[in-house]
Motif scaffolding. Structure first.
Motif, PDB file in Angstrom:
ATOM      1  N   ASP A   1      11.688 -19.188  -8.850  1.00  0.00           N
ATOM      2  CA  ASP A   1      12.817 -19.176  -7.918  1.00  0.00           C
ATOM      3  C   ASP A   1      12.630 -18.107  -6.844  1.00  0.00           C
ATOM      4  O   ASP A   1      13.041 -18.287  -5.701  1.00  0.00           O
ATOM      5  CB  ASP A   1      14.121 -18.897  -8.679  1.00  0.00           C
ATOM      6  N   LEU A   2      12.032 -16.990  -7.236  1.00  0.00           N
ATOM      7  CA  LEU A   2      11.822 -15.878  -6.324  1.00  0.00           C
ATOM      8  C   LEU A   2      10.441 -15.282  -6.586  1.00  0.00           C
ATOM      9  O   LEU A   2      10.057 -15.079  -7.743  1.00  0.00           O
ATOM     10  CB  LEU A   2      12.895 -14.804  -6.546  1.00  0.00           C
ATOM     11  N   ILE A   3       9.693 -15.018  -5.536  1.00  0.00           N
ATOM     12  CA  ILE A   3       8.426 -14.295  -5.640  1.00  0.00           C
ATOM     13  C   ILE A   3       8.623 -12.934  -4.982  1.00  0.00           C
ATOM     14  O   ILE A   3       9.093 -12.847  -3.846  1.00  0.00           O
ATOM     15  CB  ILE A   3       7.277 -15.062  -4.973  1.00  0.00           C
ATOM     16  N   ILE A   4       8.284 -11.892  -5.718  1.00  0.00           N
ATOM     17  CA  ILE A   4       8.393 -10.534  -5.192  1.00  0.00           C
ATOM     18  C   ILE A   4       7.000  -9.992  -4.921  1.00  0.00           C
ATOM     19  O   ILE A   4       6.151  -9.972  -5.822  1.00  0.00           O
ATOM     20  CB  ILE A   4       9.133  -9.607  -6.179  1.00  0.00           C
ATOM     21  N   LEU A   5       6.763  -9.579  -3.695  1.00  0.00           N
ATOM     22  CA  LEU A   5       5.549  -8.826  -3.371  1.00  0.00           C
ATOM     23  C   LEU A   5       5.894  -7.353  -3.522  1.00  0.00           C
ATOM     24  O   LEU A   5       6.715  -6.822  -2.772  1.00  0.00           O
ATOM     25  CB  LEU A   5       5.090  -9.123  -1.947  1.00  0.00           C
ATOM     26  N   PRO A   6       5.285  -6.676  -4.484  1.00  0.00           N
ATOM     27  CA  PRO A   6       5.689  -5.301  -4.790  1.00  0.00           C
ATOM     28  C   PRO A   6       5.083  -4.305  -3.811  1.00  0.00           C
ATOM     29  O   PRO A   6       4.290  -4.656  -2.928  1.00  0.00           O
ATOM     30  CB  PRO A   6       5.121  -5.099  -6.198  1.00  0.00           C
ATOM     31  N   GLY A   7       5.444  -3.039  -4.013  1.00  0.00           N
ATOM     32  CA  GLY A   7       4.871  -1.972  -3.215  1.00  0.00           C
ATOM     33  C   GLY A   7       3.385  -1.822  -3.486  1.00  0.00           C
ATOM     34  O   GLY A   7       2.864  -2.257  -4.512  1.00  0.00           O
TER      35      GLY A   7
ATOM     36  N   GLY B   1       5.202  -1.946   0.750  1.00  0.00           N
ATOM     37  CA  GLY B   1       3.944  -2.550   1.156  1.00  0.00           C
ATOM     38  C   GLY B   1       4.016  -4.060   1.176  1.00  0.00           C
ATOM     39  O   GLY B   1       3.397  -4.719   2.032  1.00  0.00           O
ATOM     40  N   GLY B   2       4.743  -4.644   0.242  1.00  0.00           N
ATOM     41  CA  GLY B   2       4.946  -6.089   0.232  1.00  0.00           C
ATOM     42  C   GLY B   2       5.688  -6.570   1.465  1.00  0.00           C
ATOM     43  O   GLY B   2       5.416  -7.669   1.984  1.00  0.00           O
ATOM     44  N   TYR B   3       6.625  -5.773   1.956  1.00  0.00           N
ATOM     45  CA  TYR B   3       7.327  -6.058   3.219  1.00  0.00           C
ATOM     46  C   TYR B   3       6.340  -6.074   4.370  1.00  0.00           C
ATOM     47  O   TYR B   3       6.345  -6.992   5.211  1.00  0.00           O
ATOM     48  CB  TYR B   3       8.409  -4.992   3.396  1.00  0.00           C
ATOM     49  N   GLN B   4       5.468  -5.085   4.434  1.00  0.00           N
ATOM     50  CA  GLN B   4       4.482  -5.030   5.506  1.00  0.00           C
ATOM     51  C   GLN B   4       3.562  -6.248   5.479  1.00  0.00           C
ATOM     52  O   GLN B   4       3.211  -6.793   6.525  1.00  0.00           O
ATOM     53  CB  GLN B   4       3.672  -3.741   5.390  1.00  0.00           C
ATOM     54  N   MET B   5       3.180  -6.696   4.284  1.00  0.00           N
ATOM     55  CA  MET B   5       2.307  -7.867   4.162  1.00  0.00           C
ATOM     56  C   MET B   5       2.959  -9.133   4.704  1.00  0.00           C
ATOM     57  O   MET B   5       2.277 -10.028   5.217  1.00  0.00           O
ATOM     58  CB  MET B   5       1.938  -8.097   2.700  1.00  0.00           C
TER      59      MET B   5
END
Length: 489
Positions: free
Chosen positions: A293-299, A334-338
């Motif tokens: 349902d949700l994929i989280i890209l971590p730090g 970092g996941g936000y930056q990606m």
């Protein structure tokens, strides 16, 4: 040099023998007995950091401060090594970025001992007891010269040592006796007793083993600690600890790709405990699940390198397919930056200077700078107005059209970015899911029909620390440990 403060150091026969949990439990135990307890770790190596007043420390020391019922402080972990590659680490000294340490200059760490002793001195002011955590093992004699993490510190500060062995991994008799055999006489005499951790089964069956260790080392046994099954409820030190100890929930499925330099993954701890969530850590070589349902890209400590790794695994293809199906994506730090269009590194902060393409799921661009943002903050979720505490640890500035839909407010300013349909979100905020009200509001915004109010995270952590303290008090000779600490005075 003795600073004349009751102190004891918990060292281990190896990494992951449970030193951090032992220190946390002892901090809570003696704090409950009315002592002003302070945790201390001379040198830590971890990308799981906590933002505290004045800088950052290892997340384990922040948990230990909580166990001691005091606010965390940069002096609790004066040297923090944050790996960027297999051979290079960023060095944080007394909370601040100090420089880089690589394999060739590793022995130069002895120059950091004055900072360590200065922090220990600061921490001793007004304390009744300091409980120190070692790193790795004192048996790594190849690293003894210039050591500041184990015996080098213990001798310099005049702190006696209790050595912990992990029976769960096997060979605990050999590991304790072998440690005694390879230490020189001065280091061996610094150890005043040993304990066995993570025992499963009937403790009485190991009494002969305890006697063997006592006879061959000359150290007294301070107890055998049975396996503590609730340890999974406390913040994990390693991302793989989350994967191995999580309790699968039901309903809402969250998938997290495990990146080589994953950082600040304590963001995931409350999600791993929530009974309404099935948190799945995806190892390399495994595709992201179709039913997430949700994929989280971590730090990440090395955003550009981890982005290249993500692509090498084919996870960018899985993310694009997940997005086409209407799935949600959350990028943290970092996941936000990606998630953006580009990541520029003009100063070569992460390696060679240049610009790389991001995943293109958010209309934003990031420029990595040399100034690091480290701060605890108070934030508000714009969609629901829910307030929550969080923290920031990052390099870089992210700007672009999707920041106009920033999901959060911090000090009156917009924070983060969101896609037009609200299904892709990026933020620099860490620790946001520890607040029950925000976690519930955020997740129910994605799936309104599913309840997310079954976990009281802070209450769970507090109850677990109390239970851990009782567990140690039951199975260890804690009065003998206190007497060893007082022998330092």
């Amino acid at each position: 040099m003795s600073l004349r403060i009751p102190a004891v150091m918990i060292q281990g026969t190896g990494s992951n023998v449970g030193k951090s949990m032992l220190v946390a439990g002892l901090c809570r135990l003696f704090a409950r007995h009315g002592l002003r307890v302070r945790p201390f770790k001379p040198q830590n190596m971890s990308n799981n950091a906590a933002a505290v007043e004045g800088g950052e420390i290892g997340r384990a020391q922040a948990l230990q401060a909580r166990a001691a019922m005091i606010a965390p402080h940069v002096h609790m972990n004066p040297v923090l090594l944050k790996p960027e590659t297999d051979r290079r680490s960023q060095v944080i000294v007394q909370g601040k970025r100090h420089g880089l340490l690589d394999a060739a200059t590793y022995r130069d760490r002895a120059t950091l001992l004055p900072f360590v002793l200065d922090s220990f001195r600061h921490l001793s002011e007004g304390a009744d007891l300091i409980i120190v955590e070692g790193a790795g093992s004192p048996a790594e004699t190849n690293l003894r010269a210039g050591d500041i993490a184990n015996m080098g510190f213990a001798h310099a500060a005049g702190v006696p040592v209790v050595l912990a062995g992990d029976i769960d991994r096997g060979g605990v008799i050999a590991s304790l006796v072998g440690t005694s055999a390879v230490l020189d006489a001065a280091d061996r005499s610094q150890i005043r007793g040993f304990l066995i951790n993570k025992f499963r089964g009937d403790v009485s069956l190991f009494q002969e083993g305890v006697r063997t260790i006592e006879q061959l080392t000359g150290w007294p046994s301070l107890g055998v600690v049975p396996w503590f099954p609730s340890a999974h409820a406390l913040p994990a030190e390693d991302a793989l600890d989350i994967a191995s100890s999580r309790r699968a929930g039901a309903g809402f499925k969250i998938a997290v790709p495990v990146l080589p330099r994953i950082a600040n993954f304590d963001d995931l701890d409350p999600l791993a405990l929530d009974p309404a969530i099935d948190l799945v850590m995806i190892p390399p070589g495994t595709p992201l699940p179709l039913d997430a349902d949700l994929i989280i890209l971590p730090g990440s400590k090395s955003t550009i390198a981890d982005l290249a790794f993500l692509r090498a695994q084919g996870w960018h293809i899985d993310l694009a397919a997940h997005r086409r199906r209407g799935g949600a994506v959350l990028g943290l730090c970092g996941g936000y930056q990606m998630l953006g269009r580009t990541i520029a590194d003009p100063h070569g902060v992460e390696g060679d200077a240049g610009t790389v393409a991001g995943l293109g799921l958010l209309a934003v661009d990031t420029v990595l700078g040399q100034d690091k943002t480290v701060r605890p903050i108070q934030a508000r979720h714009r969609a629901t107005g829910t307030p929550f505490a969080a923290y920031e640890i990052h390099l870089g500035l992210t700007q672009g059209e999707d920041t106009a839909r920033a999901p959060f407010k911090v000090a009156g300013l917009d924070e983060g970015a969101a896609s037009a349909d609200g299904r892709v979100i990026g933020t620099y905020l860490h620790g946001l899911f520890t607040v029950d009200a925000f976690r519930t509001a955020f997740l129910q915004g994605m799936t309104p029909d599913q309840p997310f109010d079954g976990l009281r995270y802070d209450e769970t952590v507090e109850a677990t620390l109390d239970a851990l303290a009782l567990h140690l008090d039951t199975h260890l000779d804690t009065q003998a440990i206190l007497a060893i600490a007082r022998s330092a005075v």
